[in-house]
Write a protein that holds these residues in place. Sequence first.
Motif, PDB file in Angstrom:
ATOM      1  N   ILE A 282       0.836  -1.207   0.000  1.00  0.00           N
ATOM      2  CA  ILE A 282       0.000   0.000   0.000  1.00  0.00           C
ATOM      3  C   ILE A 282       0.869   1.254   0.000  1.00  0.00           C
ATOM      4  CG2 ILE A 282      -1.756   1.290   1.271  1.00  0.00           C
ATOM      5  CD1 ILE A 282      -2.703  -1.304  -0.158  1.00  0.00           C
ATOM      6  N   GLU A 283       1.944   1.238   0.801  1.00  0.00           N
ATOM      7  CA  GLU A 283       2.838   2.404   0.831  1.00  0.00           C
ATOM      8  C   GLU A 283       3.462   2.645  -0.537  1.00  0.00           C
ATOM      9  OE1 GLU A 283       3.196   4.572   3.322  1.00  0.00           O
ATOM     10  OE2 GLU A 283       1.667   3.384   4.338  1.00  0.00           O
ATOM     11  N   TRP A 305      -4.860 -10.777  -3.661  1.00  0.00           N
ATOM     12  CA  TRP A 305      -5.678  -9.633  -4.072  1.00  0.00           C
ATOM     13  C   TRP A 305      -5.673  -9.525  -5.590  1.00  0.00           C
ATOM     14  CZ3 TRP A 305      -3.238  -5.402  -0.409  1.00  0.00           C
ATOM     15  CH2 TRP A 305      -3.546  -5.742   0.919  1.00  0.00           C
ATOM     16  N   ASP A 306      -6.808  -9.275  -6.167  1.00  0.00           N
ATOM     17  CA  ASP A 306      -6.907  -9.153  -7.621  1.00  0.00           C
ATOM     18  C   ASP A 306      -7.077  -7.688  -8.000  1.00  0.00           C
ATOM     19  OD1 ASP A 306      -7.284  -9.380 -10.307  1.00  0.00           O
ATOM     20  OD2 ASP A 306      -9.123 -10.584 -10.198  1.00  0.00           O
ATOM     21  N   PHE A 307      -5.957  -7.009  -8.232  1.00  0.00           N
ATOM     22  CA  PHE A 307      -6.002  -5.583  -8.573  1.00  0.00           C
ATOM     23  C   PHE A 307      -6.296  -5.353 -10.066  1.00  0.00           C
ATOM     24  CE2 PHE A 307      -3.666  -3.155  -4.946  1.00  0.00           C
ATOM     25  CZ  PHE A 307      -4.731  -3.453  -4.113  1.00  0.00           C
ATOM     26  N   GLU A 308      -6.586  -6.435 -10.768  1.00  0.00           N
ATOM     27  CA  GLU A 308      -7.059  -6.249 -12.136  1.00  0.00           C
ATOM     28  C   GLU A 308      -8.565  -5.979 -12.149  1.00  0.00           C
ATOM     29  OE1 GLU A 308      -4.414  -8.435 -15.301  1.00  0.00           O
ATOM     30  OE2 GLU A 308      -5.085  -9.888 -13.791  1.00  0.00           O
ATOM     31  N   ARG A 309      -9.211  -6.218 -11.030  1.00  0.00           N
ATOM     32  CA  ARG A 309     -10.594  -5.793 -10.856  1.00  0.00           C
ATOM     33  C   ARG A 309     -10.594  -4.304 -10.546  1.00  0.00           C
ATOM     34  NH1 ARG A 309     -13.955 -10.229  -9.989  1.00  0.00           N
ATOM     35  NH2 ARG A 309     -15.486  -9.055  -8.791  1.00  0.00           N
ATOM     36  N   VAL A 310     -11.773  -3.715 -10.496  1.00  0.00           N
ATOM     37  CA  VAL A 310     -11.832  -2.258 -10.281  1.00  0.00           C
ATOM     38  C   VAL A 310     -12.351  -1.956  -8.881  1.00  0.00           C
ATOM     39  CG1 VAL A 310     -12.000  -1.542 -12.681  1.00  0.00           C
ATOM     40  CG2 VAL A 310     -14.069  -2.254 -11.492  1.00  0.00           C
ATOM     41  N   TYR A 311     -11.689  -1.007  -8.225  1.00  0.00           N
ATOM     42  CA  TYR A 311     -12.012  -0.667  -6.851  1.00  0.00           C
ATOM     43  C   TYR A 311     -12.113   0.851  -6.684  1.00  0.00           C
ATOM     44  CZ  TYR A 311     -10.303  -5.385  -5.776  1.00  0.00           C
ATOM     45  OH  TYR A 311     -10.103  -6.741  -5.736  1.00  0.00           O
ATOM     46  N   LEU A 312     -12.801   1.249  -5.622  1.00  0.00           N
ATOM     47  CA  LEU A 312     -12.634   2.595  -5.087  1.00  0.00           C
ATOM     48  C   LEU A 312     -12.223   2.422  -3.629  1.00  0.00           C
ATOM     49  CD1 LEU A 312     -15.171   3.265  -3.025  1.00  0.00           C
ATOM     50  CD2 LEU A 312     -16.378   3.791  -5.124  1.00  0.00           C
ATOM     51  N   LEU A 417      -6.183   4.011  -7.877  1.00  0.00           N
ATOM     52  CA  LEU A 417      -6.362   3.709  -6.460  1.00  0.00           C
ATOM     53  C   LEU A 417      -5.707   4.765  -5.578  1.00  0.00           C
ATOM     54  CD1 LEU A 417      -5.844  -0.166  -6.383  1.00  0.00           C
ATOM     55  CD2 LEU A 417      -7.958   1.094  -5.970  1.00  0.00           C
ATOM     56  N   LYS A 418      -4.557   5.262  -6.004  1.00  0.00           N
ATOM     57  CA  LYS A 418      -3.888   6.312  -5.236  1.00  0.00           C
ATOM     58  C   LYS A 418      -4.764   7.548  -5.153  1.00  0.00           C
ATOM     59  CE  LYS A 418       0.032   9.482  -5.297  1.00  0.00           C
ATOM     60  NZ  LYS A 418       1.275   9.899  -5.999  1.00  0.00           N
ATOM     61  N   LYS A 419      -5.317   7.961  -6.284  1.00  0.00           N
ATOM     62  CA  LYS A 419      -6.171   9.146  -6.297  1.00  0.00           C
ATOM     63  C   LYS A 419      -7.419   8.929  -5.452  1.00  0.00           C
ATOM     64  CE  LYS A 419      -8.117  12.560  -9.463  1.00  0.00           C
ATOM     65  NZ  LYS A 419      -8.344  12.955 -10.876  1.00  0.00           N
ATOM     66  N   SER A 420      -8.016   7.759  -5.572  1.00  0.00           N
ATOM     67  CA  SER A 420      -9.215   7.453  -4.792  1.00  0.00           C
ATOM     68  C   SER A 420      -8.903   7.460  -3.293  1.00  0.00           C
ATOM     69  CB  SER A 420      -9.773   6.084  -5.204  1.00  0.00           C
ATOM     70  OG  SER A 420     -10.983   5.810  -4.545  1.00  0.00           O
ATOM     71  N   TYR A 421      -7.709   6.944  -2.926  1.00  0.00           N
ATOM     72  CA  TYR A 421      -7.313   6.944  -1.517  1.00  0.00           C
ATOM     73  C   TYR A 421      -7.216   8.358  -0.965  1.00  0.00           C
ATOM     74  CZ  TYR A 421      -4.460   6.778   2.658  1.00  0.00           C
ATOM     75  OH  TYR A 421      -3.997   6.981   3.936  1.00  0.00           O
ATOM     76  N   PHE A 422      -6.518   9.225  -1.695  1.00  0.00           N
ATOM     77  CA  PHE A 422      -6.326  10.591  -1.189  1.00  0.00           C
ATOM     78  C   PHE A 422      -7.638  11.371  -1.189  1.00  0.00           C
ATOM     79  CE2 PHE A 422      -1.818   9.663  -2.068  1.00  0.00           C
ATOM     80  CZ  PHE A 422      -1.323   9.961  -0.807  1.00  0.00           C
ATOM     81  N   GLU A 423      -8.532  11.058  -2.107  1.00  0.00           N
ATOM     82  CA  GLU A 423      -9.859  11.680  -2.069  1.00  0.00           C
ATOM     83  C   GLU A 423     -10.625  11.242  -0.822  1.00  0.00           C
ATOM     84  OE1 GLU A 423     -10.704  12.161  -6.900  1.00  0.00           O
ATOM     85  OE2 GLU A 423     -11.646  10.541  -5.759  1.00  0.00           O
ATOM     86  N   ALA A 424     -10.549   9.942  -0.520  1.00  0.00           N
ATOM     87  CA  ALA A 424     -11.227   9.436   0.678  1.00  0.00           C
ATOM     88  C   ALA A 424     -10.630  10.056   1.936  1.00  0.00           C
ATOM     89  CB  ALA A 424     -11.113   7.914   0.743  1.00  0.00           C
TER      90      ALA A 424
END
Length: 548
Positions: A282-283, A305-312, A417-424
Motif C-alpha cells: 500500500i505504501e 488480491w486481484d487488482f485487475e478488478r476495479v475498486y474505489l 487507487l492512489k487518487k481514490s485513496y487521497f480523495e477518501a
Amino acid sequence: MNLTVADILAYDFLKGNKVLAGRGGLGKQVRYVDIIEVPDVKGWIKTGGVLMTTGYAIKEGSDIQEQLMQELVAQGASALFIKKGRYLTEIPAVIIELGNRYNLPVVQIPRELPYKDILFSLLSRIMEKQTFILQKSRDIHDQLTRVVLEGGGIDLLARTLYQIIAQTVLILDQKLKVIALSANGKKPAELFIPEKKILEQFADNKQPIRLKGTERNFSLIIAPVVVSGEIYGYVAVVETGSRKMEELYYTAVQQAATVVALEMMKEKEKLETRKRLEANLIEDLLNEEYKSPQTIIQRAHYLGWDFERVYLVLIIDIDNFEEYFWEKKDEEHMQEIKEKLKEIVRQEFLFLNKEAILIFRSDSLVVFFDCEGLAESEIKAKVINFSERIREKINRQISQVSVTIGIGNYYPEVMGLKKSYFEASKAVNIGKSIKRDSDIFHYQDLGIYRVLVKCKDDPELREFYQEILGLVKKYDRKNGEEEMLKTIEALLKHFGNKSKAAEELCIHRNSLNYRLNKIEKITARTFADGENWLNIYLALKINDLING
C-alpha cells in the motif's frame, strides 16, 4: 494402559492373594513397589506405591495401625500388601475399616511367598510398562510434531489428538474462543467452557489441570499453550460419563499444547509477515514506488488480491483515537477495537459475496471496495449504502467509539487507487471539520469545501468570513440565538424561495421579510445583488470549515 492394582493381582507370581478391603481402589495406578517395616512412613512414600509389610512395626496396637493407614492415604499409596502369620495372626479390624473407607486396597499375600520374588517380578512389570509408556509417549509426540512439520495446521492437530485418545478435543485461543474442535458427533454449542474458572486456575500456573463439571456430567482436562511465559491459548479434552483418561493421555494433552504453541508461533509469524507485505504494498502504491502498474498487480496477486478488478477506496477513521487511547491506556484493548471494526467490515463483504481487502494505517481502516460488475451510475449509491450499514453495526457492536467514513471516487485502473485513496482521506478530514448530521462523506459531494480546505489556515479566509457574516454572528450571540444565520441558510437552501424558507423555519412569510430587512441593515448588503448572494454562500461554507 496404566498398570493398576487389579492388573498386578492377576499375575501368576501373586497367586493365592486375597483382597480384604478397599476394592473400590483396585483401579489405582501402580508406579513402584517397596517394603515398609517402620510405623512412621511420612516423607518417603510417593504417590502410586504398593507397600508390603509383615506387620512387625504395627503389631503393638490400633493407634499405630490407624496412623500408618492415614499416612498411606495422605501420601497417595495405591495398595497395602500384608503377610499374615509371623507378627499378625489376623489382619487388624482398623486396617480393614480404613481400607474400605478410603478405597485403599488391603491385600493378604501368601506367607511362603518371598519378598524378593514379588519385588523382582513387580519391578520388571513396572519397568516394562514404563518403557512401553515412554515409547508410546514418543510416538504421540512424533505424530503431533509431524502434523506441524507437514503444514497440517491447528485443525489437523485437533483431529490427530482425537484419534489418539478418542475423547472430544478442543483448541482454544487466548480468549477461550474455540478455534478447532474434533469430536464424535459433539457440537460446539453443547460444550460448556468454564471461562472464569480456567482463567483463575492459570493465573499463576502453567501446568495441565483437571476441572470437574458441576452442572453437567463431564470433566475438562486442559493444558495452557505457553510461548515465552505467556499463554497464547489452551488444549482441552472433555471426559464424559465414566470415560476417564489414562495418565499417558494427560501427557499427550501437554505434548499437544507444546506442539500447538509451535503452530501458533508459526501462524503469528505468517500473519505478521503478511501484514508487513500488505503495508509495504500500500505504501509503494500510494508513493508510486514502482516502475509499472503490472508490478503492483503481481505483488497484490501474491497476497491473494486481484487488482485487475476495479475498486474505489473508502476510509473508516476512528474519531479521537489518541484521546481514547490515553483514556484507556490499554494497547491490547485498542487492538481489540480495531479487530472488531475489521471483522464488521469483513462480514459485510461476505454478505455482498465480495472479496475483502482491508488494511489499517494508524487509526484508519483502508477499505478497497470492489466495483466489478456494477454500473458506473450505481456505484456511488452502493458504496454509501454499504457505509451506512457498517456505521450502524459499529454503533451497535462497539458503541464506545465513533467513526468518520470518507469515500473516494471510482477509477477504472489500478493507477486510480492512489487518487481514490487521497480523495477518501480528504473526505474524512473535511468531514470532521464540517461534521453536522452525517459522518459519511463522499468526496464528490464536498463541492466548494475541496477548494476552501486548501486555504483553511489563511488569515484572508477568516477576514472574508468576518467581513460578510461577522456582524450577523455578533447580533445572534447578543440575542442568544442563531436566528439570523439560520434564516440565511434556509433561504440559500431553497434558492431564494421565501415561502419554502419560511415553512422550514416555522415562521410567517412576513416574519421572514422582517428578518431579511434586518440582515440587510446589519450587513449593509442587499439580497437583490447576486454577487452578495455568492459572497454570503462562501462565507457560510467558511463558517462550517473553521467553526465546525
